[in-house]
Design an enzyme around this catalytic site. Structure first.
Site, PDB file in Angstrom:
ATOM      1  N   HIS A   1       6.289 -69.565-130.305  1.00 49.24           N
ATOM      2  CA  HIS A   1       6.007 -70.447-129.161  1.00 49.24           C
ATOM      3  C   HIS A   1       5.079 -69.700-128.199  1.00 49.24           C
ATOM      4  O   HIS A   1       5.304 -68.520-127.917  1.00 49.24           O
ATOM      5  CB  HIS A   1       7.328 -70.823-128.473  1.00 49.24           C
ATOM      6  CG  HIS A   1       7.131 -71.811-127.369  1.00 49.24           C
ATOM      7  ND1 HIS A   1       6.887 -73.147-127.612  1.00 49.24           N
ATOM      8  CD2 HIS A   1       7.094 -71.658-126.026  1.00 49.24           C
ATOM      9  CE1 HIS A   1       6.722 -73.766-126.460  1.00 49.24           C
ATOM     10  NE2 HIS A   1       6.844 -72.887-125.486  1.00 49.24           N
TER      11      HIS A   1
ATOM     12  N   ASN B   1      -2.980 -68.775-136.952  1.00 52.14           N
ATOM     13  CA  ASN B   1      -1.830 -67.908-137.263  1.00 52.14           C
ATOM     14  C   ASN B   1      -1.576 -67.869-138.772  1.00 52.14           C
ATOM     15  O   ASN B   1      -1.311 -66.799-139.332  1.00 52.14           O
ATOM     16  CB  ASN B   1      -0.581 -68.417-136.533  1.00 52.14           C
ATOM     17  CG  ASN B   1      -0.550 -67.949-135.099  1.00 52.14           C
ATOM     18  OD1 ASN B   1      -0.285 -66.787-134.826  1.00 52.14           O
ATOM     19  ND2 ASN B   1      -0.861 -68.855-134.180  1.00 52.14           N
TER      20      ASN B   1
ATOM     21  N   ASN C   1       9.900 -69.682-135.797  1.00 45.04           N
ATOM     22  CA  ASN C   1       8.801 -70.365-135.103  1.00 45.04           C
ATOM     23  C   ASN C   1       8.180 -69.407-134.098  1.00 45.04           C
ATOM     24  O   ASN C   1       8.802 -68.433-133.686  1.00 45.04           O
ATOM     25  CB  ASN C   1       9.362 -71.594-134.378  1.00 45.04           C
ATOM     26  CG  ASN C   1       8.279 -72.363-133.635  1.00 45.04           C
ATOM     27  OD1 ASN C   1       7.173 -72.547-134.156  1.00 45.04           O
ATOM     28  ND2 ASN C   1       8.564 -72.794-132.422  1.00 45.04           N
TER      29      ASN C   1
HETATM   30  C1  GRF Z   1       0.134 -71.344-131.526  1.00 51.22           C
HETATM   31  O1  GRF Z   1      -0.275 -71.102-130.231  1.00 51.22           O
HETATM   32  C2  GRF Z   1       1.630 -71.316-131.627  1.00 51.22           C
HETATM   33  O2  GRF Z   1       2.237 -70.584-130.624  1.00 51.22           O
HETATM   34  C3  GRF Z   1       2.027 -72.749-131.468  1.00 51.22           C
HETATM   35  O3  GRF Z   1       0.980 -73.470-132.045  1.00 51.22           O
HETATM   36  C4  GRF Z   1      -0.224 -72.736-131.983  1.00 51.22           C
HETATM   37  C5  GRF Z   1      -0.854 -72.760-133.350  1.00 51.22           C
HETATM   38  O4  GRF Z   1      -2.146 -72.223-133.330  1.00 51.22           O
HETATM   39  N1  GRF Z   1       3.322 -72.985-132.042  1.00 51.22           N
HETATM   40  P1  GRF Z   1      -2.953 -72.029-134.676  1.00 51.22           P
HETATM   41  O5  GRF Z   1      -3.046 -73.380-135.341  1.00 51.22           O
HETATM   42  O6  GRF Z   1      -2.190 -71.060-135.499  1.00 51.22           O
HETATM   43  O7  GRF Z   1      -4.284 -71.501-134.263  1.00 51.22           O
END
Ligand code: GRF
Length: 287
Positions: free
Chosen positions: A199, A109, A197
């Site tokens: 989720h 992300n 955040n």
């Molecule tokens: C994501 O699925 C988010 O929803 C959660 O942690 C995960 C992080 O994934 N809070 P990445 O490290 O960004 O691939």
């Protein structure tokens, strides 16, 4: 062209006609008065008369169109129009919003968010905050030349929550993207409604302490849900609890596994999270 103007100014055909008449007559009146002004002051003999004429026109024009708009019944439109023009002309260049991404995992992300804002002059990803020295997101930060900060539990919760480091990077907004620690009150109070955040489920279900990664997807599948999704929300003192900003859903198939669901969820996250951040920052800057 006329229909485009109608849409842009949100007016009907007749009103557009009256507005155009006001522009035309107001402009002519302005030209006439500017000329009379130069003649009566003797400035028309000045070598720079063209420049003076343009200056006079610029100053008189708003008054002329406002005056002419009254008999045409378009005064409210022109008052709003001129205010808008004035605001645009005098608006100061908006400052850069500095964003910190808090992440402790792979950082997919974080990657999408960094890409999204890389050519954006108004938003800068200025810091990556991480509590796990092995996290992939630290390599990403190094590769993209973004400063990173490895934090310790004691200082985060019992001391200054790293506020001086955040201030040093001028951080205005915090984005959690796979950050598993609870955010301390010190930080929440310092950034009211400025910490969000994501989720990987549809809150308020499947959230709270210990609900992260595959645990969330396993719980969703065990409950035989027909759909899951993502929740983007403000952060408060309680895990996965703050006001919801946006949710997006995906369907769950018969043979769905935690891994296949995780993949669908990641796709949703990558699509929506950068867009939502962008909208929030625009709204904050315009308020
Ligand atoms: C994501 O699925 C988010 O929803 C959660 O942690 C995960 C992080 O994934 N809070 P990445 O490290 O960004 O691939």
């Amino acid at each position: 062209m006329f229909s485009k103007l109608q849409q842009r100014w949100k007016v009907n055909g007749l009103q557009l006609f009256l507005i155009l008449c006001t522009f035309a007559l107001g402009g002519s009146l302005c030209g006439y008065l500017a000329r009379r002004l130069l003649i009566s002051t003797g400035l028309e003999k000045n070598g720079l008369w063209v420049v003076l004429y343009i200056i006079a026109m610029t100053l008189i024009w708003p008054l002329c169109v406002l005056l002419v708009s009254i008999p045409f019944g378009q005064y409210p439109f022109f008052k709003k129009y001129l205010t808008k023009v004035w605001t645009r002309m005098t608006r100061q260049k908006s400052p850069v919003t500095h964003v910190a991404i808090f992440a402790s995992g792979a950082g997919s992300n974080a990657h999408k968010i960094i890409d999204h804002f890389q050519n954006n002059g108004a938003v800068k990803i200025s810091l990556i905050v991480c509590n796990n020295p092995q996290a992939g997101v630290l390599n990403l930060a190094a590769a993209r030349k973004i400063p990173s900060l490895l934090i310790q539990k004691k200082r985060f919760y019992e001391e200054d929550a790293y506020l001086p480091e955040l201030a040093r990077q001028h951080i205005d907004f915090i984005v959690l993207a796979g950050f598993l620690w609870k955010v301390p009150v010190t930080l929440i109070n310092k950034f009211p409604n400025k910490i969000i955040n994501i989720h990987p489920a549809l809150l308020p279900k499947y959230g709270g302490k210990g609900m992260y990664g595959d645990k969330v997807h396993e719980a969703v599948l065990a409950a035989k849900e027909k759909e899951s999704g993502i929740t983007i929300h403000y952060v408060d003192e309680i895990y996965d609890h703050g006001n919801i900003i946006q949710q997006a859903t995906c369907s769950i198939e018969e043979n769905e596994t935690p891994a296949s669901l995780a993949q669908k969820i990641h796709q949703l996250e990558h699509k929506h999270y950068p867009e939502v951040i962008s909208h929030l920052l625009q709204a904050t800057n315009n308020s």
